[in-house]
Design a protein around this motif. Structure first.
Motif, PDB file in Angstrom:
ATOM      1  N   TYR A 145       0.827  -1.210   0.000  1.00  0.00           N
ATOM      2  CA  TYR A 145       0.000   0.000   0.000  1.00  0.00           C
ATOM      3  C   TYR A 145       0.864   1.264   0.000  1.00  0.00           C
ATOM      4  O   TYR A 145       0.569   2.233  -0.696  1.00  0.00           O
ATOM      5  N   TYR A 146       1.929   1.248   0.780  1.00  0.00           N
ATOM      6  CA  TYR A 146       2.827   2.406   0.827  1.00  0.00           C
ATOM      7  C   TYR A 146       3.438   2.676  -0.545  1.00  0.00           C
ATOM      8  O   TYR A 146       3.563   3.827  -0.970  1.00  0.00           O
ATOM      9  N   GLY A 147       3.793   1.605  -1.261  1.00  0.00           N
ATOM     10  CA  GLY A 147       4.380   1.767  -2.589  1.00  0.00           C
ATOM     11  C   GLY A 147       3.427   2.356  -3.607  1.00  0.00           C
ATOM     12  O   GLY A 147       3.866   2.874  -4.641  1.00  0.00           O
ATOM     13  N   LEU A 148       2.112   2.320  -3.321  1.00  0.00           N
ATOM     14  CA  LEU A 148       1.157   2.919  -4.254  1.00  0.00           C
ATOM     15  C   LEU A 148       1.350   4.426  -4.375  1.00  0.00           C
ATOM     16  O   LEU A 148       1.038   5.015  -5.409  1.00  0.00           O
ATOM     17  N   SER A 149       1.867   5.063  -3.323  1.00  0.00           N
ATOM     18  CA  SER A 149       2.117   6.503  -3.409  1.00  0.00           C
ATOM     19  C   SER A 149       3.179   6.797  -4.464  1.00  0.00           C
ATOM     20  O   SER A 149       3.079   7.787  -5.201  1.00  0.00           O
ATOM     21  N   ASN A 150       4.196   5.936  -4.577  1.00  0.00           N
ATOM     22  CA  ASN A 150       5.187   6.085  -5.640  1.00  0.00           C
ATOM     23  C   ASN A 150       4.556   5.890  -7.010  1.00  0.00           C
ATOM     24  O   ASN A 150       4.863   6.618  -7.965  1.00  0.00           O
ATOM     25  N   THR A 151       3.664   4.892  -7.096  1.00  0.00           N
ATOM     26  CA  THR A 151       3.042   4.572  -8.378  1.00  0.00           C
ATOM     27  C   THR A 151       2.151   5.706  -8.867  1.00  0.00           C
ATOM     28  O   THR A 151       2.172   6.059 -10.050  1.00  0.00           O
ATOM     29  N   PHE A 152       1.346   6.266  -7.971  1.00  0.00           N
ATOM     30  CA  PHE A 152       0.508   7.409  -8.341  1.00  0.00           C
ATOM     31  C   PHE A 152       1.369   8.551  -8.881  1.00  0.00           C
ATOM     32  O   PHE A 152       1.036   9.181  -9.887  1.00  0.00           O
ATOM     33  N   ALA A 153       2.468   8.812  -8.205  1.00  0.00           N
ATOM     34  CA  ALA A 153       3.347   9.902  -8.625  1.00  0.00           C
ATOM     35  C   ALA A 153       3.966   9.615  -9.992  1.00  0.00           C
ATOM     36  O   ALA A 153       4.012  10.492 -10.863  1.00  0.00           O
ATOM     37  N   MET A 154       4.433   8.389 -10.202  1.00  0.00           N
ATOM     38  CA  MET A 154       5.044   8.031 -11.480  1.00  0.00           C
ATOM     39  C   MET A 154       4.041   8.113 -12.624  1.00  0.00           C
ATOM     40  O   MET A 154       4.403   8.452 -13.754  1.00  0.00           O
ATOM     41  N   ALA A 155       2.770   7.807 -12.335  1.00  0.00           N
ATOM     42  CA  ALA A 155       1.758   7.805 -13.386  1.00  0.00           C
ATOM     43  C   ALA A 155       1.290   9.209 -13.752  1.00  0.00           C
ATOM     44  O   ALA A 155       1.017   9.488 -14.928  1.00  0.00           O
ATOM     45  N   LEU A 156       1.187  10.091 -12.773  1.00  0.00           N
ATOM     46  CA  LEU A 156       0.555  11.394 -13.007  1.00  0.00           C
ATOM     47  C   LEU A 156       1.511  12.577 -13.041  1.00  0.00           C
ATOM     48  O   LEU A 156       1.289  13.539 -13.784  1.00  0.00           O
ATOM     49  N   ALA A 157       2.566  12.540 -12.235  1.00  0.00           N
ATOM     50  CA  ALA A 157       3.410  13.721 -12.080  1.00  0.00           C
ATOM     51  C   ALA A 157       4.153  14.129 -13.356  1.00  0.00           C
ATOM     52  O   ALA A 157       4.205  15.337 -13.675  1.00  0.00           O
ATOM     53  N   PRO A 158       4.771  13.197 -14.114  1.00  0.00           N
ATOM     54  CA  PRO A 158       5.453  13.645 -15.338  1.00  0.00           C
ATOM     55  C   PRO A 158       4.516  14.345 -16.318  1.00  0.00           C
ATOM     56  O   PRO A 158       4.880  15.374 -16.915  1.00  0.00           O
ATOM     57  N   LEU A 159       3.306  13.801 -16.492  1.00  0.00           N
ATOM     58  CA  LEU A 159       2.337  14.437 -17.382  1.00  0.00           C
ATOM     59  C   LEU A 159       1.931  15.814 -16.860  1.00  0.00           C
ATOM     60  O   LEU A 159       1.781  16.774 -17.627  1.00  0.00           O
ATOM     61  N   THR A 160       1.754  15.907 -15.532  1.00  0.00           N
ATOM     62  CA  THR A 160       1.404  17.188 -14.920  1.00  0.00           C
ATOM     63  C   THR A 160       2.513  18.214 -15.133  1.00  0.00           C
ATOM     64  O   THR A 160       2.256  19.376 -15.477  1.00  0.00           O
ATOM     65  N   GLY A 161       3.763  17.785 -14.931  1.00  0.00           N
ATOM     66  CA  GLY A 161       4.887  18.692 -15.124  1.00  0.00           C
ATOM     67  C   GLY A 161       4.994  19.186 -16.546  1.00  0.00           C
ATOM     68  O   GLY A 161       5.212  20.393 -16.786  1.00  0.00           O
TER      69      GLY A 161
END
Length: 401
Positions: A145-161
């Motif tokens: 579950y903790y690793g899901l925070s990394n996954t959310f960031a990897m999926a959304l943050a580059p596109l957001t940036g």
């Protein structure tokens, strides 16, 4: 080493306030970081940086992070988790804010080195804090579950940036990234947890290498190194592979991969706790192997998505299971060093993947062949873990006679 299996009635709660705050802090930090991955190299190029300098933006950061982690792990065990965490997060926030005022490429490269130090300190600290918080009998589930925070960031943050940079410019990216790092720092102030019990100090002073690296973490970290090299080859060359294979939108790979990681991590985490690491690591390695093979033969978006689904199942299973196994093997007062060893292997693997597999692609003349050859690393993973598992089972059988 702590027991992996506990009666269901005695299982302690996982979703505590400390667990949620630490996961939130990790999500904010990784989102801040991932926003800069596609944007800061572009910014350096716009400032007149050449290809070597653009590559150094990632390389210098990785090197400084890698060099920092062993010392951060040692500091976590000596001085406490939150002190190192807060210092690391402060360095990250201040460095990201400082990029705004740097008009020269050399200054940005120097700042990237400092940023890598903060990143190495903060991510190693968060990994150690969460290991202290998660109940031992739910460590696989909790790490998933903790690793899901990394996954959310990897999926959304580059596109957001990228969207922010194209719409509002790079200064807006830095502003949002800085705010997220500051929010991570602020939320970390409220993390509370029970400190691990100290152990009696040995009369003999341990060697420097034993103080910086954790011996019990070497096996899972070595296995992680194999998978991280493959992952480094994917994130570095997947776009170029897409051009070679005639696939117009390689974004499907990241979307499908991230989706599968989100699905499998909680499931495999619970399987790890109930059945043991072998029930996760061996199937996860086989799915990773299948994903790499399918990727090497992909010639359409549909076949690329199929490869990503297999790879996502494997990748989503292996990393949190290896980290949970690393923590389970280490003494509580050595979790900082264990996490430092573990994350160092991840950094080193991604860096080696970019360099070694890039050289392999250059020699073979094909990115598809590069991915096909990289499956050898997963076979090495299976052989090493299979041999260790067999040895452990053999030892148990001998002891029971």
């Amino acid at each position: 080493m702590e027991p992996l299996f506990v009666d269901e009635k005695k299982r302690k709660p996982l979703w505590t306030k400390a667990f949620l705050i630490t996961s939130l802090s990790n999500l904010l930090l990784f989102f801040s970081f991932q926003m800069l991955i596609p944007t800061i190299p572009t910014h350096v190029s716009q400032l007149g940086g050449n290809d070597i300098q653009v590559g150094l933006v990632i390389g210098i950061f990785t090197i400084s992070s890698l060099l920092t982690r062993p010392f951060a792990g040692r500091a976590l065990d000596l001085f406490g988790r939150k002190h190192v965490l807060l210092v690391g997060l402060a360095i990250c926030a201040l460095t990201i804010a400082g990029y705004t005022y740097m008009a020269a490429v050399t200054l940005i490269l120097a700042a990237r080195f400092v940023h890598g130090i903060g990143w190495g300190m903060s991510t190693t600290s968060l990994g150690t804090v969460i290991a202290d918080i998660i109940p031992a009998e739910r460590r696989g589930e909790g790490m998933g579950y903790y690793g899901l925070s990394n996954t959310f960031a990897m999926a959304l943050a580059p596109l957001t940036g990228l969207w922010l940079m194209q719409t509002y410019g790079f200064p807006r990216v830095l502003l949002i990234s800085t705010c997220l790092a500051l929010l991570s720092l602020f939320s970390s102030l409220f993390i509370t947890y029970t400190k691990p019990m100290p152990v009696e100090k040995s009369a003999q002073r341990p060697k420097l290498m034993d103080r910086l690296w954790e011996r019990t973490a070497m096996l899972p970290s070595g296995l992680l190194l194999c998978t991280a090299i493959c992952y480094g080859g994917i994130v570095t060359f997947i776009t170029l592979f897409g051009h070679e294979a005639g696939i117009s939108n390689v974004g499907w790979f990241f979307l499908c991969n991230a989706s599968m990681v989100l699905i499998v991590r909680p499931i495999t985490g619970m399987l790890f706790d109930r059945k043991g690491p072998e029930w996760v690591l061996l199937p996860g390695a086989l799915f990773t192997l299948a994903g790499l093979l399918l990727l090497s033969y992909a010639h359409s978006e549909a076949s690329l998505a199929s490869a990503a689904i297999c790879y996502g199942i494997g990748f989503g299973s292996l990393q949190p299971a290896l980290q949970a196994w690393t923590i389970a093997r280490a003494a509580p007062n050595r979790r900082g060093a264990a996490n430092g060893t573990f994350f160092s292997a991840n950094d080193l693997g991604i860096g080696l993947g970019a360099m070694v597999l890039g050289a392999l692609a250059n020699i073979s003349g094909s990115y598809a062949l590069m991915y096909r050859y990289s499956t050898v690393l997963i076979l090495v993973f299976i052989l090493i873990y299979g041999w260790c598992f067999w040895q452990a089972r053999r030892g148990v059988q001998v002891a029971q006679r």
